[in-house]
Each structure stands twice: as structure tokens, then as C-alpha cells.
Scaffold this active site. Structure first.
Site, PDB file in Angstrom:
ATOM      1  NE  ARG A 122      49.945   2.791 -13.562  1.00 27.27           N
ATOM      2  CZ  ARG A 122      50.967   2.307 -14.234  1.00 27.27           C
ATOM      3  NH1 ARG A 122      51.858   3.113 -14.733  1.00 27.27           N
ATOM      4  NH2 ARG A 122      51.129   1.018 -14.399  1.00 27.27           N
ATOM      5  NE  ARG A 126      56.873   3.534 -19.897  1.00 27.73           N
ATOM      6  CZ  ARG A 126      57.454   2.362 -19.760  1.00 27.73           C
ATOM      7  NH1 ARG A 126      58.555   2.095 -20.454  1.00 27.73           N
ATOM      8  NH2 ARG A 126      56.970   1.469 -18.947  1.00 27.73           N
ATOM      9  NE  ARG A 198      39.834 -14.744 -24.668  1.00 29.86           N
ATOM     10  CZ  ARG A 198      39.205 -15.001 -25.812  1.00 29.86           C
ATOM     11  NH1 ARG A 198      37.996 -15.561 -25.808  1.00 29.86           N
ATOM     12  NH2 ARG A 198      39.772 -14.726 -26.967  1.00 29.86           N
ATOM     13  NE  ARG A 228      52.595 -13.091 -25.223  1.00 32.93           N
ATOM     14  CZ  ARG A 228      52.924 -12.844 -23.973  1.00 32.93           C
ATOM     15  NH1 ARG A 228      53.550 -11.726 -23.652  1.00 32.93           N
ATOM     16  NH2 ARG A 228      52.639 -13.708 -23.012  1.00 32.93           N
ATOM     17  CD  GLU A 249      51.038 -15.954 -25.484  1.00 32.22           C
ATOM     18  OE1 GLU A 249      52.299 -15.950 -25.471  1.00 32.22           O
ATOM     19  OE2 GLU A 249      50.378 -15.283 -24.697  1.00 32.22           O
ATOM     20  CE1 TYR A 297      48.450 -12.350 -15.601  1.00 33.55           C
ATOM     21  CE2 TYR A 297      49.033 -10.319 -14.501  1.00 33.55           C
ATOM     22  CZ  TYR A 297      49.392 -11.412 -15.246  1.00 33.55           C
ATOM     23  OH  TYR A 297      50.695 -11.599 -15.614  1.00 33.55           O
ATOM     24  CG  ASP A 299      52.546  -9.508 -13.083  1.00 31.62           C
ATOM     25  OD1 ASP A 299      52.379 -10.320 -14.006  1.00 31.62           O
ATOM     26  OD2 ASP A 299      52.584  -8.269 -13.254  1.00 31.62           O
TER      27      ASP A 299
HETATM   28  C1  LIG Z   1      50.741 -16.321 -20.466  1.00 31.57           C
HETATM   29  C2  LIG Z   1      51.094 -15.776 -19.113  1.00 31.57           C
HETATM   30  C3  LIG Z   1      52.225 -15.025 -18.970  1.00 31.57           C
HETATM   31  C4  LIG Z   1      52.570 -14.529 -17.719  1.00 31.57           C
HETATM   32  N1  LIG Z   1      53.695 -13.774 -17.623  1.00 31.57           N
HETATM   33  C5  LIG Z   1      54.068 -13.309 -16.425  1.00 31.57           C
HETATM   34  C6  LIG Z   1      55.257 -12.522 -16.306  1.00 31.57           C
HETATM   35  O1  LIG Z   1      55.957 -12.250 -17.297  1.00 31.57           O
HETATM   36  N2  LIG Z   1      55.602 -12.090 -15.070  1.00 31.57           N
HETATM   37  C7  LIG Z   1      54.846 -12.370 -13.949  1.00 31.57           C
HETATM   38  O2  LIG Z   1      55.235 -11.959 -12.844  1.00 31.57           O
HETATM   39  N3  LIG Z   1      53.724 -13.112 -14.044  1.00 31.57           N
HETATM   40  C8  LIG Z   1      53.313 -13.586 -15.234  1.00 31.57           C
HETATM   41  N4  LIG Z   1      52.172 -14.330 -15.330  1.00 31.57           N
HETATM   42  C9  LIG Z   1      51.414 -14.628 -14.096  1.00 31.57           C
HETATM   43  C10 LIG Z   1      51.921 -15.904 -13.366  1.00 31.57           C
HETATM   44  O3  LIG Z   1      51.728 -17.028 -14.188  1.00 31.57           O
HETATM   45  C11 LIG Z   1      51.160 -16.044 -12.032  1.00 31.57           C
HETATM   46  O4  LIG Z   1      51.560 -15.002 -11.192  1.00 31.57           O
HETATM   47  C12 LIG Z   1      51.425 -17.352 -11.280  1.00 31.57           C
HETATM   48  O5  LIG Z   1      51.205 -18.503 -12.060  1.00 31.57           O
HETATM   49  C13 LIG Z   1      50.495 -17.424 -10.069  1.00 31.57           C
HETATM   50  O6  LIG Z   1      50.830 -18.537  -9.268  1.00 31.57           O
HETATM   51  P1  LIG Z   1      49.709 -19.367  -8.529  1.00 31.57           P
HETATM   52  O7  LIG Z   1      50.426 -20.269  -7.574  1.00 31.57           O
HETATM   53  O8  LIG Z   1      48.643 -18.486  -8.008  1.00 31.57           O
HETATM   54  O9  LIG Z   1      48.997 -20.207  -9.691  1.00 31.57           O
HETATM   55  P2  LIG Z   1      49.524 -21.437 -10.541  1.00 31.57           P
HETATM   56  O10 LIG Z   1      50.944 -21.247 -10.942  1.00 31.57           O
HETATM   57  O11 LIG Z   1      48.498 -21.671 -11.600  1.00 31.57           O
HETATM   58  O12 LIG Z   1      49.489 -22.632  -9.482  1.00 31.57           O
HETATM   59  C14 LIG Z   1      48.284 -23.209  -9.025  1.00 31.57           C
HETATM   60  C15 LIG Z   1      48.589 -24.678  -8.803  1.00 31.57           C
HETATM   61  O13 LIG Z   1      47.486 -25.320  -8.162  1.00 31.57           O
HETATM   62  C16 LIG Z   1      47.384 -26.611  -8.724  1.00 31.57           C
HETATM   63  N5  LIG Z   1      46.029 -27.147  -8.471  1.00 31.57           N
HETATM   64  C17 LIG Z   1      44.846 -26.696  -8.963  1.00 31.57           C
HETATM   65  N6  LIG Z   1      43.828 -27.454  -8.503  1.00 31.57           N
HETATM   66  C18 LIG Z   1      44.376 -28.397  -7.710  1.00 31.57           C
HETATM   67  C19 LIG Z   1      43.840 -29.493  -6.935  1.00 31.57           C
HETATM   68  N7  LIG Z   1      42.520 -29.745  -6.882  1.00 31.57           N
HETATM   69  N8  LIG Z   1      44.700 -30.275  -6.231  1.00 31.57           N
HETATM   70  C20 LIG Z   1      46.038 -30.036  -6.268  1.00 31.57           C
HETATM   71  N9  LIG Z   1      46.615 -29.022  -6.964  1.00 31.57           N
HETATM   72  C21 LIG Z   1      45.788 -28.224  -7.678  1.00 31.57           C
HETATM   73  C22 LIG Z   1      47.654 -26.396 -10.192  1.00 31.57           C
HETATM   74  O14 LIG Z   1      48.019 -27.604 -10.831  1.00 31.57           O
HETATM   75  C23 LIG Z   1      48.828 -25.406 -10.143  1.00 31.57           C
HETATM   76  O15 LIG Z   1      50.053 -26.071 -10.071  1.00 31.57           O
HETATM   77  C24 LIG Z   1      51.764 -14.793 -16.577  1.00 31.57           C
HETATM   78  C25 LIG Z   1      50.602 -15.551 -16.730  1.00 31.57           C
HETATM   79  C26 LIG Z   1      50.259 -16.018 -17.987  1.00 31.57           C
HETATM   80  C27 LIG Z   1      48.987 -16.784 -18.120  1.00 31.57           C
END
Ligand SMILES: Cc1cc2nc3c(=O)[nH]c(=O)nc-3n(C[C@H](O)[C@H](O)[C@H](O)COP(=O)(O)OP(=O)(O)OC[C@H]3O[C@@H](n4cnc5c(N)ncnc54)[C@H](O)[C@@H]3O)c2cc1C
Length: 320
Positions: A122, A126, A198, A228, A249, A297, A299
Site C-alpha cells: 500500500r 501517512r 536471510r 537498526r 542488527e 513471512y 507475524d
Molecule cells: C527479527 C524478527 C522480528 C520479528 N518481529 C515480529 C513482531 O514484532 N511481531 C510479530 O507478530 N512477529 C514478528 N516476527 C515474526 C515471528 O517471529 C513469527 O511469527 C513466529 O516466529 C512464527 O512462529 P512459527 O511457530 O511459525 O516459527 P518458529 O517460532 O520459528 O518455530 C518453529 C519451531 O520449529 C522447531 N523445529 C524446526 N525443525 C524442527 C525439527 N526437525 N524437529 C523439532 N522441532 C523443529 C524450531 O526449533 C522452532 O522452535 C519477527 C520475526 C523476525 C525474524
């Protein structure tokens, strides 16, 4: 409270997800107000009327600023083919170069012309003084941190947690059903090649008092190697500390032993991803979930929404 995997702010428009997380943790109100340093000056983000007036040394009203930006925008671009064209079409060259060009190169390690236009969906501007970074109805921080919130989610008689235990894809047959939240390509032992990510390096800095004055300061100039600096005490202002912890970072290409953070999307499509998606769809007894399992990606609120929906769908299909 220090966020070990990068700063996380919970924000959502999804009432059900908000209720869901609030069952497990009380949230403290928090509003993310990001700043940006460029060419030796500090500006307000996302680009708003204050940013525009400071940047151009003006005192424009919302309508004046809208007209001013429209004059700068490149109207010859009808259907933007990439991130750069999208930004130029919306905001013109000056703001693009100051806030997006160098930052995007650092964050993605690519030219903005190689990044899909959809990343900038978008109008990223603002025409008022609203500097609330996330325009969502609910926004906050878990009072006792995410670790404690996740512990509360897992504290259920039907849940057994095994730490430091990797599930090997070949063990999937031992289970009635597996919800795979690990990397999509790792499940298939990278047989088609590695999906590109990345990763981030965090440099910890300890100081005293208030070192930065805000939680998040972006550095948008290409010459500054970090993207940042976050000062974590500002995420939980209800705590009082004499000392302070900040993280610089840095973004770089993700190697096999690094933590994958952001999937890299390409303007020319991704046949590798399509191959894995086809293989995943054909896999029985496994559902691919989360940011890694679906190579998106997402959240936190989107991840929880998707998990709730996936489970409801799975239960519907397996109701006996
Ligand atoms: C720098 C950064 C900042 C962010 N900031 C925000 C924010 O401000 N607000 C927001 O809402 N979101 C934010 N996010 C996004 C947020 O991190 C994700 O929404 C969230 O981590 C997704 O959860 P998930 O369970 O899909 O993945 P993950 O949290 O990565 O969990 C996946 C899990 O699977 C496990 N796993 C992988 N392979 C295996 C295996 N073979 N056996 C057993 N376990 C395994 C991993 O160890 C991990 O614990 C940010 C992301 C980043 C990178």
C-alpha cells in the site's frame, strides 16, 4: 526483558487471536513508534506528515503534502514490476532514496529492482501525524515475556514437550499425524536444493540509563552496516532498570548452520518453492505449518490464526 530472537511486538486486528493469547498472559499496552537515522538526522517512521515536513523543511497541511508527493511520484509507472518501481510510483525519488533504497539493499542483499512490488503493498506514507507503526486494533507486550506466555500455552495435560529433540522426517510414520513447523526443504532433505533465507546477527551492547531514547531506531543509509538498533528496556516501560541492553542488527545471507529468519522472494517467481509445495501437498500424514513449514513471512498473530484454522480444518476432515 530482552527479546532473544529479535524484538517482537504483538499486534493484530484479529479479535479471536487477541482473546486466545490473552488467556495465557496479560498484555501491557505498547505502541511501536519507530525512528530512522539518515544522513545525520533523525526522522519519524513510518513516513508521515512530520517526516515529510522535517525532510523537506516545510509546514505543509495534509492536502498540501498529498499534492506535493503526487507531483514527485512517477506517474508514468502504471503497473510496477518491482519494489523500486512501486516506491517511485508512490513517493518519488527523494523519500525513496532516503528511507528505502539503502535499507532494502542491506536488509535483502539485493537490488530493489530484484524484489517483488508486492513487498510494498500500500501507499507507505501517512498524510497526518500518526506515527503508530502498526495500525492494528490490538497491540501490546506480554507482561512477563513471551517465554512465560509460551510456557503457559504448553502447560496442558495433553502436551508433552521434548527439548533439544529433532524430529527426523523418517520418524513421521511413528505418529498418527505430524504438524511440521520446521523448514519445508529440510523435511525433504533439501532434495531439490536449498530455499533461500536471510539471517540476522545481533551485536549486544550494554550501557547505563537510557541510551537511545526509543525502542527502535532504523539506520537507512547504506554506508551504516547495521539495519537498526533496538533498546529493549523501552519495550517494557513498566520495569525499572539502571542499566540498558541494546542490539545492533545486521542482515546477511543465511548459510546452512544459521537460523533462517526471512524467506527471500524473487520477482521472477520461485520454481524451487513450487517443487517443494507440490511435494508437500502429496505428502500423507503431514501438515506443513508456520513460517518455516510454509516458507512465508508471518507475524505472530498470522501464525496463530493459521494454526487455529489448520487445526479446525484437520479436525473436520478427521471427525469420526
Ligand atoms: C527479527 C524478527 C522480528 C520479528 N518481529 C515480529 C513482531 O514484532 N511481531 C510479530 O507478530 N512477529 C514478528 N516476527 C515474526 C515471528 O517471529 C513469527 O511469527 C513466529 O516466529 C512464527 O512462529 P512459527 O511457530 O511459525 O516459527 P518458529 O517460532 O520459528 O518455530 C518453529 C519451531 O520449529 C522447531 N523445529 C524446526 N525443525 C524442527 C525439527 N526437525 N524437529 C523439532 N522441532 C523443529 C524450531 O526449533 C522452532 O522452535 C519477527 C520475526 C523476525 C525474524
Amino acid at each position: 526483558m530482552v527479546h532473544a530472537y529479535g524484538p517482537h511486538i504483538f499486534h493484530t486486528n484479529d479479535d479471536e487471536v487477541w482473546e486466545y493469547v490473552n488467556q495465557f498472559m496479560s498484555f501491557k499496552p505498547y505502541v511501536n513508534r519507530v525512528k530512522a537515522t539518515t544522513k545525520g538526522k533523525v526522522f519519524s517512521l513510518p513516513i508521515n506528515l512530520l517526516t515529510i515536513n522535517q525532510f523537506f523543511g516545510s509546514t505543509m497541511s495534509p492536502n498540501e503534502a498529498r499534492e506535493f508527493i503526487e507531483e514527485r511520484a512517477d506517474t508514468s509507472i502504471k503497473e510496477p514490476q518491482n519494489f523500486e518501481e512501486q516506491a517511485l510510483k508512490f513517493i518519488g525519488p527523494e523519500l525513496y532514496e532516503a528511507f528505502f533504497l539503502g535499507y532494502t539493499r542491506k536488509q535483502w542483499g539485493k537490488e530493489p529492482t530484484e524484489i517483488p512490488a508486492s513487498i510494498l503493498k500500500r501507499l507507505p506514507v501517512r498524510f497526518n501525524y500518526d506515527d503508530n507503526y502498526f495500525a492494528h486494533r490490538h497491540q501490546g507486550m506480554p507482561e512477563h515475556g513471551y517465554t512465560s506466555m509460551v510456557e503457559n500455552i504448553l502447560n496442558h495435560p495433553n502436551i508433552e514437550v521434548k527439548l533439544n529433540t529433532k524430529l527426523d522426517p523418517s520418524d513421521v510414520e511413528d505418529y498418527d499425524h505430524v504438524f511440521w513447523s520446521g523448514p519445508l526443504d529440510a523435511y525433504f532433505k533439501h532434495k531439490f536444493g536449498r530455499l533461500q533465507y536471510r539471517t540476522l546477527d545481533f551485536e549486544r551492547i550494554e550501557k547505563s540509563g537510557d541510551a537511545q531514547g526509543c525502542a527502535v531506531m532504523n539506520y537507512t543509509d547504506e554506508e551504516v552496516p547495521w539495519t537498526r538498533i533496538t533498546e529493549h528496556k523501552h519495550f517494557s516501560p513498566w520495569e525499572a532498570h539502571d542499566k540498558t541492553v541494546l542490539f545492533r542488527e545486521y542482515s546477511r545471507s543465511c548459510e546452512p548452520d544459521d537460523i533462517p529468519y526471512y524467506p527471500i522472494h524473487r520477482t521472477d517467481g520461485d520454481t524451487l518453492l513450487e517443487q517443494y509445495q507440490e511435494a508437500a501437498a502429496a505428502e500423507e500424514g503431514v501438515t506443513f505449518i508456520g513460517r518455516l513449514g510454509t516458507y512465508r513471512y508471518m507475524d505472530m498473530d498470522v501464525t496463530i490464526r493459521a494454526a487455529l484454522d489448520t487445526l479446525a480444518e484437520w479436525r473436520g476432515a478427521h471427525a469420526s
